[in-house]
Design a protein around this motif. Structure first.
Motif, mmCIF file in Angstrom:
data_model
loop_
_atom_site.group_PDB
_atom_site.id
_atom_site.type_symbol
_atom_site.label_atom_id
_atom_site.label_comp_id
_atom_site.label_asym_id
_atom_site.label_seq_id
_atom_site.Cartn_x
_atom_site.Cartn_y
_atom_site.Cartn_z
ATOM 1 N N SER A 186 -17.604 46.163 -14.765
ATOM 2 C CA SER A 186 -18.467 45.539 -13.763
ATOM 3 C C SER A 186 -17.602 44.667 -12.867
ATOM 4 C CB SER A 186 -19.554 44.692 -14.423
ATOM 5 O OG SER A 186 -20.304 43.972 -13.449
ATOM 6 N N THR A 187 -18.011 44.555 -11.612
ATOM 7 C CA THR A 187 -17.325 43.656 -10.679
ATOM 8 C C THR A 187 -18.220 42.482 -10.306
ATOM 9 O OG1 THR A 187 -18.052 45.042 -8.830
ATOM 10 C CG2 THR A 187 -15.846 45.474 -9.730
ATOM 11 N N ASP A 188 -19.307 42.308 -11.045
ATOM 12 C CA ASP A 188 -20.210 41.182 -10.829
ATOM 13 C C ASP A 188 -19.764 40.004 -11.694
ATOM 14 O OD1 ASP A 188 -21.830 42.640 -9.082
ATOM 15 O OD2 ASP A 188 -23.025 43.440 -10.735
ATOM 16 N N ALA A 189 -19.697 38.824 -11.103
ATOM 17 C CA ALA A 189 -19.275 37.643 -11.852
ATOM 18 C C ALA A 189 -20.238 37.329 -12.988
ATOM 19 C CB ALA A 189 -19.153 36.446 -10.922
ATOM 20 N N GLN A 190 -21.502 37.714 -12.827
ATOM 21 C CA GLN A 190 -22.490 37.572 -13.906
ATOM 22 C C GLN A 190 -22.883 38.968 -14.367
ATOM 23 O OE1 GLN A 190 -26.767 35.888 -13.562
ATOM 24 N NE2 GLN A 190 -25.568 34.179 -14.377
ATOM 25 N N TYR A 191 -22.516 39.282 -15.588
ATOM 26 C CA TYR A 191 -22.663 40.643 -16.125
ATOM 27 C C TYR A 191 -23.595 40.617 -17.331
ATOM 28 C CZ TYR A 191 -21.228 44.994 -18.480
ATOM 29 O OH TYR A 191 -21.210 46.210 -19.121
ATOM 30 N N SER A 192 -24.668 41.430 -17.279
ATOM 31 C CA SER A 192 -25.660 41.483 -18.354
ATOM 32 C C SER A 192 -25.573 42.816 -19.091
ATOM 33 C CB SER A 192 -27.076 41.308 -17.793
ATOM 34 O OG SER A 192 -27.185 40.098 -17.078
ATOM 35 N N PHE A 193 -25.721 42.754 -20.408
ATOM 36 C CA PHE A 193 -25.714 43.986 -21.199
ATOM 37 C C PHE A 193 -26.330 43.722 -22.571
ATOM 38 C CE2 PHE A 193 -21.845 41.683 -22.069
ATOM 39 C CZ PHE A 193 -21.631 41.826 -23.430
ATOM 40 N N ASP A 194 -26.744 44.801 -23.229
ATOM 41 C CA ASP A 194 -27.257 44.722 -24.596
ATOM 42 C C ASP A 194 -26.113 44.983 -25.563
ATOM 43 O OD1 ASP A 194 -29.870 44.245 -23.759
ATOM 44 O OD2 ASP A 194 -30.317 46.385 -23.585
ATOM 45 N N LEU A 195 -26.027 44.166 -26.593
ATOM 46 C CA LEU A 195 -24.945 44.299 -27.568
ATOM 47 C C LEU A 195 -25.287 45.410 -28.554
ATOM 48 C CD1 LEU A 195 -22.233 43.039 -28.465
ATOM 49 C CD2 LEU A 195 -23.548 41.601 -30.032
ATOM 50 N N ASN A 196 -24.817 46.613 -28.276
ATOM 51 C CA ASN A 196 -25.099 47.766 -29.128
ATOM 52 C C ASN A 196 -23.846 48.299 -29.818
ATOM 53 O OD1 ASN A 196 -27.907 47.868 -28.610
ATOM 54 N ND2 ASN A 196 -27.501 48.824 -26.627
ATOM 55 N N ALA A 197 -22.707 47.648 -29.591
ATOM 56 C CA ALA A 197 -21.447 48.037 -30.230
ATOM 57 C C ALA A 197 -20.511 46.838 -30.184
ATOM 58 C CB ALA A 197 -20.825 49.232 -29.500
ATOM 59 N N ASN A 198 -19.459 46.869 -31.003
ATOM 60 C CA ASN A 198 -18.447 45.819 -30.927
ATOM 61 C C ASN A 198 -17.910 45.776 -29.493
ATOM 62 O OD1 ASN A 198 -18.651 45.171 -33.672
ATOM 63 N ND2 ASN A 198 -17.191 46.753 -34.229
ATOM 64 N N THR A 199 -17.866 44.605 -28.905
ATOM 65 C CA THR A 199 -17.564 44.506 -27.470
ATOM 66 C C THR A 199 -16.482 43.469 -27.182
ATOM 67 O OG1 THR A 199 -19.827 45.144 -26.894
ATOM 68 C CG2 THR A 199 -18.529 44.022 -25.192
ATOM 69 N N THR A 200 -15.518 43.863 -26.342
ATOM 70 C CA THR A 200 -14.488 42.958 -25.841
ATOM 71 C C THR A 200 -14.559 42.940 -24.318
ATOM 72 O OG1 THR A 200 -12.988 43.348 -27.702
ATOM 73 C CG2 THR A 200 -12.012 42.498 -25.667
ATOM 74 N N LEU A 201 -14.621 41.743 -23.746
ATOM 75 C CA LEU A 201 -14.639 41.600 -22.290
ATOM 76 C C LEU A 201 -13.577 40.589 -21.869
ATOM 77 C CD1 LEU A 201 -18.417 41.388 -21.269
ATOM 78 C CD2 LEU A 201 -16.843 43.263 -20.832
#
Length: 226
Positions: A186-201
């Motif tokens: 994403s290139t949005d400073a505010q990024y929304s998502f559902d945690l459905n897997a191990n996630t690194t950002l």
């Protein structure tokens, strides 16, 4: 002394003699039926679902009545960390896994019914949200500011990146390799998502100040002053 009797949609008038053989009885709740949630009766810690109750009178007709709800264990004792209001069952993340009963009782009576409820352990997932040194990050979990790095699956995450002075936000990457290739989720400073897997950002920023370069070997005095 006349009486009006409604039968099968028609009104007929009877005299007082007939009334001796007519008994008027108020409808009373005799049964309550519980319908299970469409999503099933198994809930993980942190989940919720809604049961519905239908009350019927002595003739099997649906009637309006207040229903009191409860969630009980095998000993008919109120369950801890599980709440229910108007049929909506909420299982907290601290609830003990096991088998329970959702109980509906017609208010002011002993007429009740139960439905199954099974609580299972929630699936835990890892979450890492970091940034380069040129800015900061923060995130909320289901609308609440958090720093937790292990969360139940399905949580709503909103990550926000804030650049430092002379920098601007570029995008979110999931690895250093993606940073090198410029592959952003994403290139949005505010990024929304559902945690459905191990996630690194990782939040990526770029410098927006002014770079100055000069050929000092061949510079004149006016260049130095400049």
């Amino acid at each position: 002394n006349d009486y009006a009797i409604k039968k099968e949609g028609a009104l007929t008038v009877a005299d007082s003699v007939v009334a001796e053989n007519v008994a008027l009885t108020a409808n009373a709740a005799t049964t309550v039926e519980i319908a299970n949630p469409a999503t099933g009766t198994t809930l993980a810690q942190g989940e919720e679902a809604t049961y519905t109750a239908t009350v019927k009178d002595q003739d099997g007709r649906v009637m309006t009545a207040t229903v009191d709800w409860a969630v009980v264990n095998s000993e008919d004792v109120a369950a801890e960390n599980i709440t229910v209001a108007n049929g909506k069952v909420t299982v907290t993340e601290d609830a003990t896994v096991g088998d329970y009963k959702v109980k509906a009782t017609v208010n002011g009576t002993t007429v009740s019914s139960t439905a199954d409820l099974k609580v299972i352990a929630a699936e835990k997932l890892n979450l890492s949200i970091t940034s380069q040194e040129q800015g900061t990050v923060a995130y909320t979990v289901n609308g609440v500011t958090s720093t937790d790095t292990q969360l139940n699956k399905g949580k709503k995450i909103v990550a926000t990146a804030t650049p430092a002075a002379l920098y601007e936000f570029v995008g979110w990457v999931t690895s250093t390799e993606n940073l090198i290739t410029g592959t952003y989720v994403s290139t949005d400073a505010q990024y929304s998502f559902d945690l459905n897997a191990n996630t690194t950002l990782i939040a990526v920023f770029k410098y927006t100040g002014i770079y100055y370069q000069n050929d000092y070997n061949n510079a004149t005095e006016s260049d130095w002053v400049s």
